[in-house]
Design a protein around this motif. Structure first.
Motif, PDB file in Angstrom:
ATOM      1  N   ASP A 250       0.956  -1.224  -0.078  1.00 54.22           N
ATOM      2  CA  ASP A 250      -0.015  -0.171   0.008  1.00 54.22           C
ATOM      3  C   ASP A 250       0.650   1.031   0.103  1.00 54.22           C
ATOM      4  OD1 ASP A 250      -2.158  -1.696   0.235  1.00 54.22           O
ATOM      5  OD2 ASP A 250      -2.924  -0.896   1.854  1.00 54.22           O
ATOM      6  N   GLU A 251       1.830   1.035   0.668  1.00 52.26           N
ATOM      7  CA  GLU A 251       2.797   2.707   0.855  1.00 52.26           C
ATOM      8  C   GLU A 251       3.341   2.958  -0.726  1.00 52.26           C
ATOM      9  OE1 GLU A 251       6.707   3.848   2.938  1.00 52.26           O
ATOM     10  OE2 GLU A 251       5.895   2.166   3.774  1.00 52.26           O
ATOM     11  N   ALA A 252       3.695   1.854  -1.461  1.00 50.30           N
ATOM     12  CA  ALA A 252       4.065   2.183  -2.881  1.00 50.30           C
ATOM     13  C   ALA A 252       2.919   2.710  -3.738  1.00 50.30           C
ATOM     14  CB  ALA A 252       4.796   0.879  -3.627  1.00 50.30           C
ATOM     15  N   VAL A 253       1.602   2.216  -3.599  1.00 47.46           N
ATOM     16  CA  VAL A 253       0.657   2.697  -4.170  1.00 47.46           C
ATOM     17  C   VAL A 253       0.294   4.193  -3.878  1.00 47.46           C
ATOM     18  CG1 VAL A 253      -1.934   2.525  -4.580  1.00 47.46           C
ATOM     19  CG2 VAL A 253      -0.282   0.370  -4.360  1.00 47.46           C
TER      20      VAL A 253
ATOM     21  N   GLY B 203       2.308   6.154  -2.787  1.00 52.22           N
ATOM     22  CA  GLY B 203       3.326   6.976  -3.424  1.00 52.22           C
ATOM     23  C   GLY B 203       3.082   7.474  -4.722  1.00 52.22           C
ATOM     24  N   THR B 204       2.271   6.764  -5.405  1.00 44.88           N
ATOM     25  CA  THR B 204       1.800   7.327  -6.841  1.00 44.88           C
ATOM     26  C   THR B 204       1.209   8.605  -6.726  1.00 44.88           C
ATOM     27  OG1 THR B 204      -0.103   5.929  -6.898  1.00 44.88           O
ATOM     28  CG2 THR B 204       1.845   5.050  -7.786  1.00 44.88           C
ATOM     29  N   CYS B 205       0.295   8.733  -5.633  1.00 40.79           N
ATOM     30  CA  CYS B 205      -0.312  10.090  -5.502  1.00 40.79           C
ATOM     31  C   CYS B 205       0.585  11.217  -5.646  1.00 40.79           C
ATOM     32  CB  CYS B 205      -0.978  10.138  -4.158  1.00 40.79           C
ATOM     33  SG  CYS B 205      -1.675  11.650  -3.498  1.00 40.79           S
TER      34      CYS B 205
ATOM     35  N   MET C 274       6.753  -1.408 -18.668  1.00 39.11           N
ATOM     36  CA  MET C 274       6.282  -0.655 -17.821  1.00 39.11           C
ATOM     37  C   MET C 274       6.189  -1.293 -16.363  1.00 39.11           C
ATOM     38  SD  MET C 274       3.161   1.013 -20.182  1.00 39.11           S
ATOM     39  CE  MET C 274       2.448   1.763 -19.029  1.00 39.11           C
ATOM     40  N   ILE C 275       5.682  -2.591 -16.452  1.00 36.00           N
ATOM     41  CA  ILE C 275       5.393  -3.473 -15.029  1.00 36.00           C
ATOM     42  C   ILE C 275       6.734  -3.684 -14.383  1.00 36.00           C
ATOM     43  CG2 ILE C 275       4.852  -5.677 -14.317  1.00 36.00           C
ATOM     44  CD1 ILE C 275       2.814  -5.530 -16.855  1.00 36.00           C
ATOM     45  N   GLU C 276       7.462  -3.705 -15.096  1.00 36.09           N
ATOM     46  CA  GLU C 276       9.116  -3.847 -14.336  1.00 36.09           C
ATOM     47  C   GLU C 276       9.551  -2.836 -13.978  1.00 36.09           C
ATOM     48  OE1 GLU C 276      11.370  -5.510 -17.710  1.00 36.09           O
ATOM     49  OE2 GLU C 276      10.425  -7.356 -17.652  1.00 36.09           O
ATOM     50  N   ASN C 277       9.322  -1.568 -14.446  1.00 38.13           N
ATOM     51  CA  ASN C 277       9.887  -0.397 -13.905  1.00 38.13           C
ATOM     52  C   ASN C 277       9.042  -0.077 -12.518  1.00 38.13           C
ATOM     53  OD1 ASN C 277      11.681   0.112 -15.864  1.00 38.13           O
ATOM     54  ND2 ASN C 277      10.126   1.425 -17.223  1.00 38.13           N
TER      55      ASN C 277
ATOM     56  N   GLN D 226       8.617  -1.234  -6.002  1.00 40.34           N
ATOM     57  CA  GLN D 226       7.944  -2.087  -5.141  1.00 40.34           C
ATOM     58  C   GLN D 226       6.459  -1.947  -5.250  1.00 40.34           C
ATOM     59  OE1 GLN D 226      11.039  -1.270  -3.388  1.00 40.34           O
ATOM     60  NE2 GLN D 226      11.551  -3.193  -3.975  1.00 40.34           N
ATOM     61  N   CYS D 227       6.131  -1.290  -6.521  1.00 42.38           N
ATOM     62  CA  CYS D 227       4.612  -1.047  -6.957  1.00 42.38           C
ATOM     63  C   CYS D 227       3.979  -2.051  -7.739  1.00 42.38           C
ATOM     64  CB  CYS D 227       4.635   0.201  -7.651  1.00 42.38           C
ATOM     65  SG  CYS D 227       2.852   1.010  -7.490  1.00 42.38           S
ATOM     66  N   ASN D 228       3.249  -2.983  -7.053  1.00 42.47           N
ATOM     67  CA  ASN D 228       2.627  -3.954  -7.883  1.00 42.47           C
ATOM     68  C   ASN D 228       1.365  -3.870  -8.377  1.00 42.47           C
ATOM     69  OD1 ASN D 228       2.120  -6.788  -8.521  1.00 42.47           O
ATOM     70  ND2 ASN D 228       0.958  -7.119  -6.809  1.00 42.47           N
TER      71      ASN D 228
END
Length: 309
Positions: free
Chosen positions: A1-4, A6-8, A223-226, A231-233
């Motif tokens: 959730d932390e990485a998600v 971070g996208t904000c 894009m997925i690998e980046n 740590q953003c799944n």
């Protein structure tokens, strides 16, 4: 959730920079973004900014079409809203719905409320549009007569509904739900539950979804690998195989009609005089890369309409 979460921050910085160099006008983003006018980070390239430009204009076009159809006698629920400024921009254009809701993780909501409380250009429009009893505000929610911010986890739709109803969600009003790069961070089962809940709760309802598409090719895999390196799944990426898979998800979960277009199509449909203007702002040296990026995002919209609106 932390990485998600971070996208904000990433999205806000990109939008802040795009506004500062003139891609579109947004006088409010500056109050939510630190150092928006500083030199952009290497990962904010010209293609990414043009993609944001198409996203902002494409989503806005659909939102305004819904508001005009309903003559603003409706409500908007912005899911995973982050630091979005749409409420203030709609108020400036005299296009506010009867009620505007935002939902995000409690930690993000707390940050947004802190910005609103400490910055008069944000708090004043909320007070101006408010009527009735005193405005309710605490660390994880804000509730005025026209605007509410709710801290909730979108993966639990029953909890979401309870919280929205406490803030006077009216299930009988025409309702527009907006999700921008939100469903892709949920499992397909979780996003299906959210879509089913929305389609079954409101008699007249529209859903706008902006997210990745065509993710099974090499460009999509990169894009997925980046994102995985950060740590953003992308837990819901399997639904992002194609425009067809995006449409099918909506139709399978209770929506009567569904459409999907990639962002290259959106970009080429925007007023070309303005597209030429933004193309003159910065030199785009990787046109092929830009087109690939645009073909890997899409806008989908679906409706369920008992009153033939």
């Amino acid at each position: 959730d932390e990485a998600v979460r971070g996208t904000c921050e990433d999205a806000s910085v990109c939008k802040g920079f795009a506004v500062s160099v003139g891609y579109w006008k947004d006088p409010y983003i500056q109050y939510f973004v630190r150092q928006a006018k500083e030199r952009k980070a290497p990962e904010i390239n010209r293609g990414k900014l043009a993609c944001y430009y198409a996203r902002v204009h494409g989503v806005s076009y659909l939102i305004k079409a819904f508001l005009k159809k309903t003559e603003c006698n409706c409500q908007i629920v912005n899911l995973g809203a982050g630091m979005d400024t749409l409420f203030w921009r709609l108020k400036d254009e005299n296009l506010l719905p009867k009620k505007y809701f935002e939902v995000d993780f409690p930690m993000i909501v707390a940050r947004k409320i802190h910005h609103i409380k400490s910055k008069p250009p944000l708090s004043k429009p909320i007070m101006e549009s408010h009527s009735g009893d005193s405005l309710l505000i605490d660390s994880h929610s804000l509730d005025s007569s026209r605007y509410s911010i709710v801290g909730a986890d979108l993966r639990f739709s029953s909890d979401l509904e309870d919280k929205l109803k406490k803030h006077n969600l009216d299930v009988h009003l025409p309702t527009l739900l907006v999700a921008e790069c939100v469903l892709v961070y949920m499992t397909p089962q979780q996003s299906a539950e959210l879509l089913k809940w929305a389609a079954s709760t409101f008699p007249v309802v529209m859903f706008i979804n902006y997210e990745q598409v065509n993710m099974t090719d090499r460009f999509g895999q990169i894009m997925i690998e980046n994102l995985q390196r950060r740590q953003c799944n992308l837990a819901g990426v399997e639904v992002c195989r194609s425009l067809d898979s995006q449409r099918e998800r909506l139709l399978r979960n209770g929506w009567e009609a569904a459409h999907a277009v990639d962002m290259m199509k959106v970009y080429s449909s925007l007023p070309q005089a303005d597209v030429k203007r933004i193309e003159g702002l910065e030199f785009l040296d990787e046109k092929e890369l830009f087109e690939q990026l645009m073909q890997h995002y899409c806008i989908c919209w679906a409706s369920k309409d008992s009153s033939n609106l």
